[in-house]
Design a protein around this motif. Structure first.
Motif, PDB file in Angstrom:
ATOM      1  N   ASP A 286       0.823  -1.214   0.000  1.00 12.60           N
ATOM      2  CA  ASP A 286       0.000   0.000   0.000  1.00 12.60           C
ATOM      3  C   ASP A 286       0.853   1.258   0.000  1.00 12.60           C
ATOM      4  O   ASP A 286       0.589   2.205  -0.745  1.00 12.60           O
ATOM      5  N   THR A 287       1.858   1.260   0.870  1.00 13.08           N
ATOM      6  CA  THR A 287       2.733   2.429   0.950  1.00 13.08           C
ATOM      7  C   THR A 287       3.448   2.648  -0.380  1.00 13.08           C
ATOM      8  O   THR A 287       3.574   3.776  -0.866  1.00 13.08           O
ATOM      9  N   ALA A 288       3.882   1.539  -0.980  1.00 17.01           N
ATOM     10  CA  ALA A 288       4.575   1.635  -2.270  1.00 17.01           C
ATOM     11  C   ALA A 288       3.627   2.123  -3.360  1.00 17.01           C
ATOM     12  O   ALA A 288       3.989   2.967  -4.190  1.00 17.01           O
ATOM     13  N   ASP A 289       2.387   1.614  -3.353  1.00 12.90           N
ATOM     14  CA  ASP A 289       1.411   2.055  -4.357  1.00 12.90           C
ATOM     15  C   ASP A 289       1.074   3.533  -4.185  1.00 12.90           C
ATOM     16  O   ASP A 289       0.868   4.248  -5.170  1.00 12.90           O
ATOM     17  N   ARG A 290       1.003   3.981  -2.914  1.00  8.01           N
ATOM     18  CA  ARG A 290       0.717   5.411  -2.700  1.00  8.01           C
ATOM     19  C   ARG A 290       1.847   6.275  -3.261  1.00  8.01           C
ATOM     20  O   ARG A 290       1.606   7.351  -3.794  1.00  8.01           O
ATOM     21  N   LEU A 291       3.074   5.781  -3.166  1.00  5.45           N
ATOM     22  CA  LEU A 291       4.198   6.526  -3.751  1.00  5.45           C
ATOM     23  C   LEU A 291       4.070   6.570  -5.281  1.00  5.45           C
ATOM     24  O   LEU A 291       4.115   7.650  -5.887  1.00  5.45           O
ATOM     25  N   THR A 292       3.866   5.403  -5.902  1.00  7.43           N
ATOM     26  CA  THR A 292       3.888   5.388  -7.378  1.00  7.43           C
ATOM     27  C   THR A 292       2.659   6.067  -7.987  1.00  7.43           C
ATOM     28  O   THR A 292       2.680   6.438  -9.153  1.00  7.43           O
ATOM     29  N   HIS A 293       1.604   6.251  -7.164  1.00  4.59           N
ATOM     30  CA  HIS A 293       0.412   6.941  -7.682  1.00  4.59           C
ATOM     31  C   HIS A 293       0.345   8.392  -7.199  1.00  4.59           C
ATOM     32  O   HIS A 293      -0.582   9.114  -7.572  1.00  4.59           O
ATOM     33  N   THR A 302       6.498   0.960 -16.617  1.00  2.72           N
ATOM     34  CA  THR A 302       7.334  -0.223 -16.416  1.00  2.72           C
ATOM     35  C   THR A 302       8.665  -0.240 -17.154  1.00  2.72           C
ATOM     36  O   THR A 302       9.362  -1.240 -17.080  1.00  2.72           O
ATOM     37  N   SER A 303       9.048   0.789 -17.817  1.00  4.92           N
ATOM     38  CA  SER A 303      10.333   0.690 -18.497  1.00  4.92           C
ATOM     39  C   SER A 303      11.433   1.383 -17.687  1.00  4.92           C
ATOM     40  O   SER A 303      11.259   1.674 -16.500  1.00  4.92           O
ATOM     41  N   LEU A 304      12.556   1.646 -18.321  1.00  8.23           N
ATOM     42  CA  LEU A 304      13.698   2.242 -17.626  1.00  8.23           C
ATOM     43  C   LEU A 304      14.661   2.818 -18.652  1.00  8.23           C
ATOM     44  O   LEU A 304      14.525   2.567 -19.848  1.00  8.23           O
ATOM     45  N   GLY A 305      15.606   3.613 -18.136  1.00 12.14           N
ATOM     46  CA  GLY A 305      16.693   4.073 -19.004  1.00 12.14           C
ATOM     47  C   GLY A 305      16.347   5.258 -19.881  1.00 12.14           C
ATOM     48  O   GLY A 305      17.132   5.611 -20.765  1.00 12.14           O
ATOM     49  N   GLY A 306      15.203   5.901 -19.666  1.00 12.77           N
ATOM     50  CA  GLY A 306      14.860   7.075 -20.449  1.00 12.77           C
ATOM     51  C   GLY A 306      15.352   8.356 -19.777  1.00 12.77           C
ATOM     52  O   GLY A 306      15.772   8.338 -18.620  1.00 12.77           O
ATOM     53  N   VAL A 307      15.272   9.458 -20.483  1.00  5.58           N
ATOM     54  CA  VAL A 307      15.666  10.746 -19.895  1.00  5.58           C
ATOM     55  C   VAL A 307      14.725  11.141 -18.771  1.00  5.58           C
ATOM     56  O   VAL A 307      15.089  11.909 -17.886  1.00  5.58           O
ATOM     57  N   GLU A 308      13.488  10.615 -18.797  1.00  5.18           N
ATOM     58  CA  GLU A 308      12.507  10.951 -17.776  1.00  5.18           C
ATOM     59  C   GLU A 308      12.539   9.918 -16.654  1.00  5.18           C
ATOM     60  O   GLU A 308      12.662   8.721 -16.903  1.00  5.18           O
ATOM     61  N   SER A 309      12.400  10.372 -15.411  1.00  6.28           N
ATOM     62  CA  SER A 309      12.404   9.448 -14.278  1.00  6.28           C
ATOM     63  C   SER A 309      11.093   8.680 -14.225  1.00  6.28           C
ATOM     64  O   SER A 309      10.018   9.259 -14.416  1.00  6.28           O
ATOM     65  N   MET A 310      11.201   7.371 -13.984  1.00  2.81           N
ATOM     66  CA  MET A 310       9.989   6.542 -13.873  1.00  2.81           C
ATOM     67  C   MET A 310      10.212   5.468 -12.822  1.00  2.81           C
ATOM     68  O   MET A 310      11.354   5.148 -12.468  1.00  2.81           O
ATOM     69  N   PHE A 311       9.126   4.948 -12.296  1.00 11.25           N
ATOM     70  CA  PHE A 311       9.240   3.937 -11.249  1.00 11.25           C
ATOM     71  C   PHE A 311       8.003   3.056 -11.227  1.00 11.25           C
ATOM     72  O   PHE A 311       6.973   3.378 -11.828  1.00 11.25           O
ATOM     73  N   GLU A 312       8.137   1.927 -10.538  1.00 13.36           N
ATOM     74  CA  GLU A 312       6.985   1.035 -10.364  1.00 13.36           C
ATOM     75  C   GLU A 312       7.245   0.090  -9.201  1.00 13.36           C
ATOM     76  O   GLU A 312       8.383  -0.216  -8.866  1.00 13.36           O
ATOM     77  N   ARG A 313       6.137  -0.393  -8.606  1.00 11.70           N
ATOM     78  CA  ARG A 313       6.224  -1.445  -7.597  1.00 11.70           C
ATOM     79  C   ARG A 313       6.278  -2.764  -8.345  1.00 11.70           C
ATOM     80  O   ARG A 313       5.364  -3.098  -9.100  1.00 11.70           O
ATOM     81  N   ARG A 314       7.368  -3.488  -8.197  1.00  8.85           N
ATOM     82  CA  ARG A 314       7.577  -4.651  -9.055  1.00  8.85           C
ATOM     83  C   ARG A 314       6.608  -5.793  -8.795  1.00  8.85           C
ATOM     84  O   ARG A 314       6.233  -6.527  -9.711  1.00  8.85           O
ATOM     85  N   ARG A 315       6.179  -5.971  -7.532  1.00  9.18           N
ATOM     86  CA  ARG A 315       5.308  -7.120  -7.246  1.00  9.18           C
ATOM     87  C   ARG A 315       3.890  -6.930  -7.798  1.00  9.18           C
ATOM     88  O   ARG A 315       3.062  -7.829  -7.674  1.00  9.18           O
ATOM     89  N   ARG A 316       3.620  -5.750  -8.430  1.00  5.98           N
ATOM     90  CA  ARG A 316       2.308  -5.631  -9.081  1.00  5.98           C
ATOM     91  C   ARG A 316       2.222  -6.607 -10.254  1.00  5.98           C
ATOM     92  O   ARG A 316       1.152  -6.885 -10.756  1.00  5.98           O
ATOM     93  N   TRP A 317       3.378  -7.122 -10.687  1.00  9.62           N
ATOM     94  CA  TRP A 317       3.393  -8.133 -11.749  1.00  9.62           C
ATOM     95  C   TRP A 317       3.319  -9.524 -11.132  1.00  9.62           C
ATOM     96  O   TRP A 317       4.102  -9.866 -10.250  1.00  9.62           O
ATOM     97  N   ALA A 318       2.386 -10.325 -11.610  1.00 15.82           N
ATOM     98  CA  ALA A 318       2.194 -11.669 -11.054  1.00 15.82           C
ATOM     99  C   ALA A 318       3.445 -12.531 -11.221  1.00 15.82           C
ATOM    100  O   ALA A 318       3.721 -13.407 -10.396  1.00 15.82           O
ATOM    101  N   ALA A 319       4.223 -12.284 -12.281  1.00 17.18           N
ATOM    102  CA  ALA A 319       5.379 -13.142 -12.562  1.00 17.18           C
ATOM    103  C   ALA A 319       6.594 -12.798 -11.690  1.00 17.18           C
ATOM    104  O   ALA A 319       7.582 -13.531 -11.693  1.00 17.18           O
ATOM    105  N   GLU A 320       6.523 -11.688 -10.946  1.00 17.28           N
ATOM    106  CA  GLU A 320       7.695 -11.305 -10.136  1.00 17.28           C
ATOM    107  C   GLU A 320       7.857 -12.303  -8.987  1.00 17.28           C
ATOM    108  O   GLU A 320       6.889 -12.620  -8.292  1.00 17.28           O
TER     109      GLU A 320
END
Ligand SMILES: *Cc1c(COP(=O)(O)O)cnc(C)c1O
Length: 352
Positions: A286-293, A302-320
């Motif tokens: 919950d705390t992590a979701d509140r941060l990412t939202h 869900t990507s990475l390596g762009g000029v823009e900062s991005m983030f995600e809670r990884r366990r939102r993916w079932a395969a993690e």
């Protein structure tokens, strides 16, 4: 010449009158017969320019050769095609999801066997290599930010007769050159830092072995997982600024890691000490979701390596894997002003 100079200059037309400074986008499904290109699935001069530039950055003075692909996962798939029926692949228990899913899929269909290891445990990884045909490494690993001893594991894998592949997407050749540490193949999702602007999907394989190059080139010819010409052009345009972007992202990530370590809501900061990627662990999902939202500048994606900062809670993916904490947020730090990034993060973290 040094890498930042080579990133700008390799893979350009000759400095002759009326030549363009940049390689043109060659839109060609076929070529007039009698030359070396023949058909659009076999070769394209815009791909070649990109491949020369990336091979140069990964290969350094000793050189290397590169093959570009439609996506990072297309490159991953072509490498895994090297593994014969029922042969063993040693791979990290925490790795890029697509790679892990691809390995699991091949194993479930009886094509290969896999041994998943903790790559931070060099002795256990070396022991697992004994019977391996291919050793897959990712360092830093997604999303746990674990590091492997690439040189020691490569040496042991070679003694066992296995090929060593390093997915160098997180570190980029600016910060790590796995071929110099003993890897046979380097794989990239050029979608990430190399193209750098979150607008292209592309992949690449780099090697110093002419034999492996020929086998992989033939696999690309036959599977058809080739990049688009415009994508190759954009990826090369992005690569020109790779050292600059990585330097800035790393400076920002280093500073954010330092500040986050002191923040009371952050249980753990996982920053390997280099690069633009880090992970933080918060109290719960919950705390992590509140941060990412809850941010306005940081993008929830869900990507990475762009000029823009991005983030995600990884366990939102079932395969993690369940060994990744529920409250782990992976951050891809961009090149914005670090104080703006910090203010935005802090505004969405719990205050105590
Ligand atoms: C994204 C990614 C891939 C897959 O690349 P695509 O371009 O999305 O197919 C492979 N490895 C790592 C480490 C990645 O981050």
């Amino acid at each position: 010449m040094r890498p930042a100079t080579r990133a700008v200059h390799v893979g350009r037309p000759p400095h002759d009158s009326d030549e363009p400074l940049n390689v043109p986008i060659t839109m060609a499904a076929t070529y007039v017969a009698g030359g070396s290109r023949e058909y659009g699935r076999y070769a394209n001069p815009t791909w070649t320019a990109f491949e020369e530039a990336l091979a140069d950055l990964e290969g350094g003075e000793q050189g290397a050769r590169c093959l570009s692909f439609a996506s990072g996962l297309a490159a991953v798939s072509v490498v895994l095609d090297l593994v014969g029926t029922d042969q063993l692949v040693v791979a990290p228990r925490h790795a890029y999801n697509g790679t892990s899913m691809q390995l699991a899929d091949l194993e479930s269909r009886g094509r290969i066997r896999t041994a998943l290891v903790d790559i931070t445990d060099t002795a256990a990884t070396v022991a697992a290599c004994e019977d391996a045909a291919l050793v897959w490494l990712e360092s830093p690993s997604n999303p746990a930010m674990e590091l492997a001893d690439l040189a020691a594991i490569s040496a042991a894998a070679h003694e066992a007769g296995a090929y060593v592949v390093v997915d160098n997407t997180f570190a980029t050749p600016v910060l790590q050159q796995p071929l110099d540490l003993g890897a046979d193949l380097v794989v990239h999702s050029a979608t990430k830092y190399i193209s750098g602007h979150s607008d292209v999907l592309m992949g690449a394989i780099v090697t110093r072995s002419d034999e492996l190059y020929d086998v992989l080139k033939r696999r690309r010819d036959l599977l058809g997982a080739i990049p688009g010409t415009f994508e190759a052009w954009l990826a090369l345009r992005g690569l020109r600024t790779l050292p600059l972007r990585v330097e800035r992202a790393q400076a920002n990530a280093t500073e954010l890691a330092r500040r986050l370590t002191e923040h009371p809501a952050v249980t753990e900061v996982r920053y390997p000490g280099f690069g633009g990627m880090l992970a933080i662990v918060l109290a719960d999902a919950d705390t992590a979701d509140r941060l990412t939202h809850g941010t306005s500048l940081w993008v929830h994606a869900t990507s990475l390596g762009g000029v823009e900062s991005m983030f995600e809670r990884r366990r939102r993916w079932a395969a993690e894997p369940a060994t990744i904490p529920e409250g782990l947020v992976r951050l891809s730090v961009g090149i914005e002003d670090v104080d703006d990034l910090w203010d935005d993060l802090v505004s969405a973290l719990p205050h105590r």
